[in-house]
Each structure stands twice: as C-alpha cells, then as structure tokens.
Design an enzyme around this catalytic site. Structure first.
Site, mmCIF file in Angstrom:
data_model
loop_
_atom_site.group_PDB
_atom_site.id
_atom_site.type_symbol
_atom_site.label_atom_id
_atom_site.label_comp_id
_atom_site.label_asym_id
_atom_site.label_seq_id
_atom_site.Cartn_x
_atom_site.Cartn_y
_atom_site.Cartn_z
ATOM 1 N N PHE A 18 5.860 0.950 -0.958
ATOM 2 C CA PHE A 18 6.425 0.713 0.378
ATOM 3 C C PHE A 18 6.879 2.050 0.962
ATOM 4 O O PHE A 18 7.342 2.929 0.224
ATOM 5 C CB PHE A 18 7.647 -0.217 0.291
ATOM 6 C CG PHE A 18 7.328 -1.571 -0.270
ATOM 7 C CD1 PHE A 18 7.084 -2.648 0.565
ATOM 8 C CD2 PHE A 18 7.253 -1.775 -1.645
ATOM 9 C CE1 PHE A 18 6.778 -3.901 0.039
ATOM 10 C CE2 PHE A 18 6.947 -3.014 -2.182
ATOM 11 C CZ PHE A 18 6.716 -4.082 -1.336
ATOM 12 N N THR A 66 3.468 -2.653 -5.860
ATOM 13 C CA THR A 66 3.222 -2.359 -4.445
ATOM 14 C C THR A 66 4.089 -1.178 -4.043
ATOM 15 O O THR A 66 5.247 -1.075 -4.458
ATOM 16 C CB THR A 66 3.493 -3.583 -3.546
ATOM 17 O OG1 THR A 66 2.575 -4.623 -3.907
ATOM 18 C CG2 THR A 66 3.294 -3.264 -2.066
#
Ligand SMILES: O=C(O)C(=O)C[C@]1(C(=O)O)C=C[C@@H](O)C=C1
Length: 301
Positions: free
Chosen positions: A172, A170
């Site tokens: 960010f 992921t």
C-alpha cells in the site's frame, strides 16, 4: 491532525494499512481509489492510502491509472500487509448462494471457494468491506473480507485464515500532493511512470538507462494510455532515492527519452538496502562530476 483518505468503506485491508502508516490521524473512507486520490487533489485530505500491488494478483489497475492521470501525486511511504481473509455471513443465515468480494480477493481464494462453497456464485464488489456491507444489506450471502471487517459489521465468521497462497502480501502507498520528499534512508524505492513513443526499442532504451547505472528494478507494469489503442505507459519501481546522485543521473536520462512522471521516493517497507554495483555508487557519480568540473575549469584532464 492529518486528514487521511483511504480506500474504504470501513474494514478494508487499506484501512488497516492507513492505520499502520498514519497512527492516530483522522481517517476518512472513500468508496473508490479514484475518489480517495481526488480528495487529496481537491485539498479535502492531506494524504491518501491506496493499495498498489498484491503478490498473487499483481497490480491494482485503479491505483496505477489514478496516479498517472490528473494532477501529480507522490508517494511518501509504503507498507506491506500479509493477506488472509475471513468469510463472513449473516448470523444464522441460510444457504450460501452468492459470495462477494473485491476481484483481487476473489482471485486469491478461488481454490478455497471451489473446495468449500462449490455451489456459490462469486460476485465482484468494489472492495472487501463493500462486500461485507452487501451481506448485511442482504445483497449477497457471504463476503470474503479482511479479518477486521468483523469489528465493523454485525456478521459472523464462516471461516478465518482463508488464502490459497498462505504468504500472500499486498503493498500500500501513502500519497500526497508534491512537496518535501522523505529523506533518503539507503533502503528506498522510487516510482515513475513513463510514456514513450511507439517505436522499436523504446522500452529497452528506458530500461538500459537504469541498467547501465546499476539500478535494480523492483517492478514493471504496462497500462494502456486509454487514448490510442496499442500505446502504453510503463510503471517502473526501482531501488534508490531521487536525492541520490546516481538516481538523479538516471532520472535526467529517462526524462530525455520519455514523458516522465515522478511518483515518489520513499523508504521500503521491507528495509532492503539498495544494491550498489561496482563503480555505480553515489560517490562514483560525485567523483566523475568533480572530474568533469575540473576539466571545464581547465584544472584537469
Ligand atoms: O478491498 C480491500 O479490502 C482492499 O483494501 C483492496 C485489496 C486490493 O486491492 O488488492 C487489498 C488487499 C487484498 O489483496 C484485497 C483487496
């Protein structure tokens, strides 16, 4: 010390990302992405750390919508975390009938749940850590959480290293109110959101402005404007930094063709240098501009 808002509560992957991007700063969890961004807009925080996209499940809609609505915010840094989960339950505990997590997390462990907890009902929660809180409070029987959640909540691990796709990641962002931009590094990403009129070729017209300048896209997503059914905003990430002449040229062209919001130019976490096509480097743009300037002064042709 900087005040950093992050998508919490304590024990989310986003907290882990905030610690990596802002070590030693003052971190405050907010229950939703929208509230974390609002804290920056209100001045309650200097910056906010939010998830933007996952390699398995795609974008985080709350972040895209939160960045395109409201006062402008710009990303100044990014980090990418490997994503594998721990499944947590109350110590002792009984039968697992419900298992809660953020929808992105549930989607990343669907096969594991089918194989290991086939009778448990998946329940969506606002974050992976909110699911852990829910287990502590007796709302759910198990939570699919970030591994660090075990340090914050009195739970025990039913399983660790859980992930249907073992190299899931992921990305960010750290976002702030507009201000000084991070310096270009040669391995940067620029993020924009463009809203264009609904007519034939609109999106391709925008993309052509990047393609003809040899600018490589790293992501494109569409989100509804939420006001007129069938109208979309395009979230586009591409290689390069707005301080580079080739990107300045592209941004000006995009601005002529759309309602454009700049969402930041910042160093890429993977440090991959921008692809530069022949004739489309910064020096090529500077040389071309110098030639035009000379023509205007009557010094060249
Ligand atoms: O709930 C969390 O722990 C988050 O940080 C959010 C989030 C996401 O939005 O994708 C971050 C990483 C994982 O992919 C699962 C959930």
């Amino acid at each position: 010390m900087l005040r950093i808002a992050y998508f919490g509560p304590q024990g989310t992957f986003t907290e882990q990302a905030a610690r990596a991007l802002a070590p030693g700063e003052d971190l405050t969890p907010y229950e939703t992405v929208r509230l974390a961004l609002q804290a920056v807009r209100d001045g309650a925080a200097d910056a906010a750390c939010v998830p933007i996209e996952n390699s398995v499940e795609g974008v985080v809609p709350a972040t895209l919508d939160g960045l395109s609505d409201g006062d402008p915010l710009v990303a100044t840094a990014e980090t990418i975390l490997p994503i594998h989960f721990s499944v947590l339950k109350r110590p002792g505990g009984g039968e697992i009938r419900t298992v809660a997590s953020h929808p992105h997390a549930l989607a990343q462990v669907r096969e594991w749940l089918e194989a290991n907890l086939p009778d448990a009902t998946p329940v969506a929660s606002s974050s992976t850590a909110a699911a852990a809180v829910g287990v502590v409070e007796g709302d759910f029987d198990a939570a699919v959480s970030a591994p660090v959640a075990i340090e914050h909540y009195p739970l025990e691990e039913l399983a660790t290293g859980v992930a249907d796709v073992c190299d899931a990641q992921t990305r960010f962002l750290m976002v702030r109110r507009p201000g000084e931009l991070p310096a270009p590094t040669g391995a940067d990403r620029t993020s924009i959101v463009a809203a264009a009129v609904n007519r034939t070729g609109t999106l391709s017209d925008l993309l052509v402005e990047l393609a003809v300048r040899g600018i490589n896209l790293t992501r494109i997503d569409a989100r509804p404007t939420r006001s007129n059914f069938g109208e979309y905003r395009f979230f586009i990430d591409f290689e390069g930094h707005v301080a580079e002449p080739r990107i300045v040229d592209a941004m000006a062209a995009l601005r002529r063709r759309s309602h454009l919001r700049f969402l930041g130019s910042y160093p890429r976490a993977d440090e991959v240098a921008a692809t530069i096509e022949d004739g489309a480097g910064n020096q090529d743009f500077l040389d071309a501009q110098a030639w035009v300037d000379a023509v205007l002064k009557g010094e060249g042709a």
